[in-house]
Design an enzyme around this catalytic site. Structure first.
Site, PDB file in Angstrom:
ATOM      1  N   LYS A  19     -19.993  -9.183 -19.805  1.00  0.00           N
ATOM      2  CA  LYS A  19     -21.065  -9.173 -20.808  1.00  0.00           C
ATOM      3  C   LYS A  19     -21.526  -7.740 -21.089  1.00  0.00           C
ATOM      4  O   LYS A  19     -21.623  -7.316 -22.247  1.00  0.00           O
ATOM      5  CB  LYS A  19     -22.230 -10.008 -20.284  1.00  0.00           C
ATOM      6  CG  LYS A  19     -23.493  -9.874 -21.085  1.00  0.00           C
ATOM      7  CD  LYS A  19     -24.695 -10.333 -20.266  1.00  0.00           C
ATOM      8  CE  LYS A  19     -25.976 -10.112 -21.040  1.00  0.00           C
ATOM      9  NZ  LYS A  19     -26.057 -10.929 -22.254  1.00  0.00           N
ATOM     10  N   ARG A 520     -22.917 -13.953 -24.378  1.00  0.00           N
ATOM     11  CA  ARG A 520     -24.122 -14.690 -24.017  1.00  0.00           C
ATOM     12  C   ARG A 520     -23.857 -15.587 -22.807  1.00  0.00           C
ATOM     13  O   ARG A 520     -22.910 -16.372 -22.804  1.00  0.00           O
ATOM     14  CB  ARG A 520     -24.620 -15.553 -25.171  1.00  0.00           C
ATOM     15  CG  ARG A 520     -25.106 -14.757 -26.351  1.00  0.00           C
ATOM     16  CD  ARG A 520     -26.522 -14.262 -26.165  1.00  0.00           C
ATOM     17  NE  ARG A 520     -27.438 -15.361 -25.971  1.00  0.00           N
ATOM     18  CZ  ARG A 520     -28.532 -15.292 -25.193  1.00  0.00           C
ATOM     19  NH1 ARG A 520     -28.795 -14.201 -24.520  1.00  0.00           N
ATOM     20  NH2 ARG A 520     -29.344 -16.326 -25.099  1.00  0.00           N
ATOM     21  N   HIS A 646     -36.568 -28.411 -33.310  1.00  0.00           N
ATOM     22  CA  HIS A 646     -35.543 -27.490 -33.790  1.00  0.00           C
ATOM     23  C   HIS A 646     -34.220 -27.859 -33.149  1.00  0.00           C
ATOM     24  O   HIS A 646     -34.158 -28.205 -31.975  1.00  0.00           O
ATOM     25  CB  HIS A 646     -35.917 -26.048 -33.415  1.00  0.00           C
ATOM     26  CG  HIS A 646     -34.751 -25.118 -33.503  1.00  0.00           C
ATOM     27  ND1 HIS A 646     -34.223 -24.717 -34.705  1.00  0.00           N
ATOM     28  CD2 HIS A 646     -33.980 -24.543 -32.550  1.00  0.00           C
ATOM     29  CE1 HIS A 646     -33.182 -23.929 -34.468  1.00  0.00           C
ATOM     30  NE2 HIS A 646     -33.014 -23.815 -33.179  1.00  0.00           N
ATOM     31  N   HIS A 699     -26.900 -15.266 -35.231  1.00  0.00           N
ATOM     32  CA  HIS A 699     -25.835 -14.905 -34.292  1.00  0.00           C
ATOM     33  C   HIS A 699     -25.105 -13.641 -34.735  1.00  0.00           C
ATOM     34  O   HIS A 699     -24.309 -13.089 -34.002  1.00  0.00           O
ATOM     35  CB  HIS A 699     -24.819 -16.038 -34.164  1.00  0.00           C
ATOM     36  CG  HIS A 699     -25.418 -17.286 -33.593  1.00  0.00           C
ATOM     37  ND1 HIS A 699     -25.784 -18.353 -34.377  1.00  0.00           N
ATOM     38  CD2 HIS A 699     -25.746 -17.616 -32.333  1.00  0.00           C
ATOM     39  CE1 HIS A 699     -26.294 -19.289 -33.613  1.00  0.00           C
ATOM     40  NE2 HIS A 699     -26.281 -18.876 -32.366  1.00  0.00           N
TER      41      HIS A 699
HETATM   42  N1  GLN Z   1     -37.565 -21.557 -29.522  1.00  0.00           N
HETATM   43  C1  GLN Z   1     -36.318 -21.042 -29.070  1.00  0.00           C
HETATM   44  C2  GLN Z   1     -36.132 -19.614 -29.567  1.00  0.00           C
HETATM   45  O1  GLN Z   1     -36.610 -19.326 -30.626  1.00  0.00           O
HETATM   46  C3  GLN Z   1     -35.187 -21.880 -29.600  1.00  0.00           C
HETATM   47  C4  GLN Z   1     -33.860 -21.348 -29.157  1.00  0.00           C
HETATM   48  C5  GLN Z   1     -32.730 -22.278 -29.435  1.00  0.00           C
HETATM   49  O2  GLN Z   1     -32.843 -23.159 -30.251  1.00  0.00           O
HETATM   50  N2  GLN Z   1     -31.631 -22.105 -28.789  1.00  0.00           N
HETATM   51  O3  GLN Z   1     -35.492 -18.801 -28.929  1.00  0.00           O
HETATM   52 ZN    ZN Z   2     -31.567 -22.881 -32.081  1.00  0.00          ZN
END
Ligand code: GLN
Ligand code: ZN
Length: 759
Positions: A19, A520, A646, A699
């Site tokens: 990494k 990651r 999310h 990303h």
């Molecule tokens: N709340 C987290 C962030 O913003 C969500 C990360 C994710 O969905 N992997 O880092």
């Molecule tokens: Zn996410």
């Protein structure tokens, strides 16, 4: 004699050396040669780690992803990176992440390849891109170089490749053409590859075809017959490897393919071993994955020997044993752990310990159990201690689980009434803007965290640094003109570990890293016992963040399904039970936040989709308890409290009804890389609540333009009523730098204003 081998080894290094080397190189802080030589050192070390085995994998090492390696090996390189000059490794990184180390000064960033989860793991691969006109051409240099290195070191090398059918299965035809039509063009390249390996004197090649554990259409089943028929004249011996599940309908197919050996997962497909043994032609070897390559629990060695001994007696030298799958999905070495509680540690095995277990099993089979008596006795004691430990079993938690009923997961009113109340209270503009939670994890944050860990910084000092970061995030967001703010998650090392650390029933490793994608890594906490929440976990921080602004501040939590899916989970009770326990604990936190006056609470279920079983026939059962767990967590709040969730993916079509069933007021999802693909879901399903399709690919270091964002949102508005749309990035911003985040979010806010003006 039984043969021992391994399917793949974690490549990142026990100290995540890979990494750090990747990231240095990408930042222009080290040379390509330095990166390559670090790769060679890691491979050497890992082969030494595996030296007691009869066959050692070669080619499992990768500078980003083994699927992307395969695409390059097969000459399947996206059009958009062809014609770049320079080293192939840079082009490889362009596909992986949108740019290479040498692109930072120029504007030659390209669209990064799409990423998706590797089967049902949390490893992400770069999706191969196909089109009807795809051509393939062999470039085996990477694999051959690794082989040469291994040979020079005296490694008993077994090259590992992804098989042709699984390779096609993993990819995506950008023009919607039939991927299988490419098989005849692909097979000669595989034949040439195997020929090159044979020319190097390779005896066995492990050819991974895990697509065989999924439900396959007849055309795909037939593709296996075509492919292996075409490859059967190869001079190397093929060990066809399947893992991650049962073969079921594909069992006869897998046993009948004209290869020299078959590897099957005896952890997830234990009940199939007998039929496989019965069916396997007498000239084939059978490799059994007898150690779980996916979790960190010690194997019950005596139990394995119990069922394995008769099979060994029947198959003799035709029996090989290995972990169930590549060890890519487990940390490297338990011996690095100095802080883990002694008792809990005695229940665990990481990659190196798993290989030791394998050797004990082999020795017991070859030389009799007496020859490993001490190891077996020690193993039994550990298994017993875990089974009966009071630290695992909490009667109060078990009682709370027994009392769960449907009312616990139901909101008072339906979405339209809630939406009216929430909008009166929050007073947001059309196309409200927000972010997903985290802001850049700066050097200051990381330094303070490590100083706090080492005792250099006391709790008060640590808190001050974090509050400073939170205040900074809030100021930046106000300056940007975002509508619903976040505190930025400065105090969180990781969205799962942070909660696990505060819950009873969890343990933590110091170095238990596993690769998630590229550079990651994640360090999944270890869920070993019944879960409970001793006290509030986030309220203080959110309250502080809210005190810094008059705009609404989101409370930010990780949901039960994601905590479960990103943990190493106990294997002594159904996953659903562990999930309900988590749901009750996080529910308490939701209610505490609401009591503290927080009006918007986001409960991330980033990993809900990846928990889906590989076979569709098992989806319903999973979705039922996963959705119910989320509902228990989220739905105890008042109508006025806006619940967000999310999710980190855009493949929505097949689970949209379940997602709607979660009944979150707002959902934000990843979509920018796949060009609003999620919208297809809305053709057939009328999603009832609000939605924020991600418009900024976090990303990649590339900055999305205002115009790009407006275009994406206009596409979204064609299918989803504008009044139910939010504008937000794909995911959290912790891995980005402020210099990237600010211009990107500026464009995003400007795009939202343009959209509002068009209403
Ligand atoms: N709340 C987290 C962030 O913003 C969500 C990360 C994710 O969905 N992997 O880092
Ligand atoms: Zn996410």
């Amino acid at each position: 004699m039984v043969t021992t081998h391994n399917l793949g080894f974690p490549r990142i290094g026990a100290k995540r050396e890979l990494k750090f080397a990747q990231e240095h190189y990408w930042k222009g802080q080290s040379s390509r040669d330095e990166l390559k030589s670090l790769g060679a050192q890691l491979r050497q070390r890992h082969w030494e780690n595996q030296s007691g085995l009869d066959q050692v994998p070669v080619g499992d090492f990768s500078f980003y992803d083994q699927v992307l390696d395969t695409s390059f090996m097969l000459g399947n390189i996206p059009e958009r990176v062809r014609g770049f000059e320079g080293d192939a490794l840079d082009n490889y990184f362009r596909v992986a992440r949108g740019r290479s180390a040498h692109d930072s000064a120029c504007s030659c960033g390209v669209q990064a390849g799409e990423m998706t989860k590797w089967f049902d793991t949390n490893y992400h691969y770069i999706v191969p891109e196909f089109s009807a006109s795809a051509e393939f051409s062999l470039d085996a240099s990477r694999l051959l170089d690794q082989l040469t290195q291994a040979r020079a070191l005296g490694v008993k090398a077994k090259p590992v490749i992804i098989g042709p059918v699984t390779y096609l299965w993993l990819g995506k035809a950008k023009d919607d053409s039939d991927k299988l039509a490419l098989l005849p063009r692909l097979l000669p390249v595989y034949a040439a590859l195997l020929e090159q390996l044979a020319a190097q004197g390779v005896e066995w090649v492990q050819i991974d075809e895990p697509a065989l554990v999924t439900e396959l259409e007849p055309a795909w089943q037939h593709a296996f017959v075509t492919a292996y028929d075409a490859l059967k004249t190869t001079r190397v011996k093929l060990l066809l490897a399947t893992y991650f599940g049962e073969l079921r309908d594909n069992l006869a197919l897998a046993c009948g393919l004209p290869v020299h050996g078959l590897h099957v997962d005896a952890i997830n497909g234990r009940s199939e071993i007998e039929p496989v043994v019965a069916r396997l032609p007498a000239d084939k070897i059978l490799s059994l994955g007898v150690i779980n390559g996916r979790n960190i629990w010690k194997t019950d060695l005596s139990a394995v020997l119990e069922w394995l001994t008769p099979i060994h007696q029947a198959l003799q030298a035709r029996l090989w044993i290995a972990p169930s799958c590549s060890l890519l999905h487990v940390p490297v070495d338990l011996n690095s752990e100095q802080k883990l509680d002694h008792e809990i540690r005695s229940w665990l095995a990481f990659a190196l310990q798993k290989l030791d277990e394998l050797k004990v099993i082999a020795k017991a089979l070859n030389d009799g159990r007496e020859s490993v008596q001490a190891a077996l006795a020690e193993n039994q004691a550990a298994i017993q201690s875990r089974r009966t430990s009071p630290r695992v079993h909490n009667p109060a938690v078990k009682a709370a689980i027994a009392k769960i009923d449907a009312a616990l997961g139901r909101r008072t009113s339906a979405y339209p009434q809630r939406a009216a109340r929430q909008s009166a209270l929050l007073n947001l503009p059309a196309y409200p803007t927000t972010t997903i939670g985290s802001f850049p994890q700066t050097a200051e944050i990381r330094q303070a965290r490590s100083q706090f860990k080492s005792g250099e910084l006391d709790e008060a000092g640590y808190k001050t640094v974090m509050q400073h970061e939170i205040a900074r995030s809030v100021q930046e967001q106000e300056a940007l003109g975002l509508d619903v703010l976040v505190h930025g998650e400065a105090e969180r090392n990781d969205m799962v570990e942070y909660f696990g650390e505060q819950l009873d029933g969890y343990a933590f490793s110091q170095f238990g890293w596993v690769q998630s994608y590229g550079s990651r890594c994640v360090k999944p906490p270890i869920l070993f016992g019944d879960i409970s929440r001793p006290k509030a976990m986030t309220v203080e921080w959110i309250r502080y963040a809210q005190s810094q602004t008059a705009k609404p501040m989101k409370g930010m939590l990780t949901g039960p399904v994601t905590i479960l899916n990103w943990s190493f989970v106990r294997d002594d009770q159904p996953r659903s039970v562990s999930c309900y326990q988590l749901a009750l604990a996080i529910r308490e936190e939701v209610l505490d936040l609401e009591n503290a006056g927080v009006r918007v609470i986001q409960i991330d279920e980033a990993a809900l989709r990846e928990g889906l079983p590989l076979r569709k026939s098992q989806w319903n059962d999973y979705l039922q308890w996963a959705v119910e767990s989320f509902r228990i967590t989220a739905n105890g709040v008042q109508d006025e409290t806006q619940i967000h969730t999310h999710m980190c993916y855009s493949e929505f079509n097949d689970i949209i009804a379940s997602i709607a069933d979660m009944d979150a007021d707002v959902i934000t999802i990843e979509t920018s890389r796949s060009d609003m693909e999620l919208l297809d879901a809305f053709d057939h399903f009328n999603y009832p609540n609000e939605i924020g399709p991600g418009v900024y690919d976090i990303h990649s270091p590339n900055i999305p333009s205002q115009e790009h964002i407006v275009n994406l949102m206009r596409k979204a508005a064609e299918r989803i009523p504008a009044e139910r749309l939010w504008v937000n990035p794909d995911c959290g911003l912790k891995t980005r730098a402020w210099e990237e985040v600010i211009p990107a979010l500026k464009n995003m806010v400007a795009a939202a204003k343009t959209l509002r003006a068009g209403i």
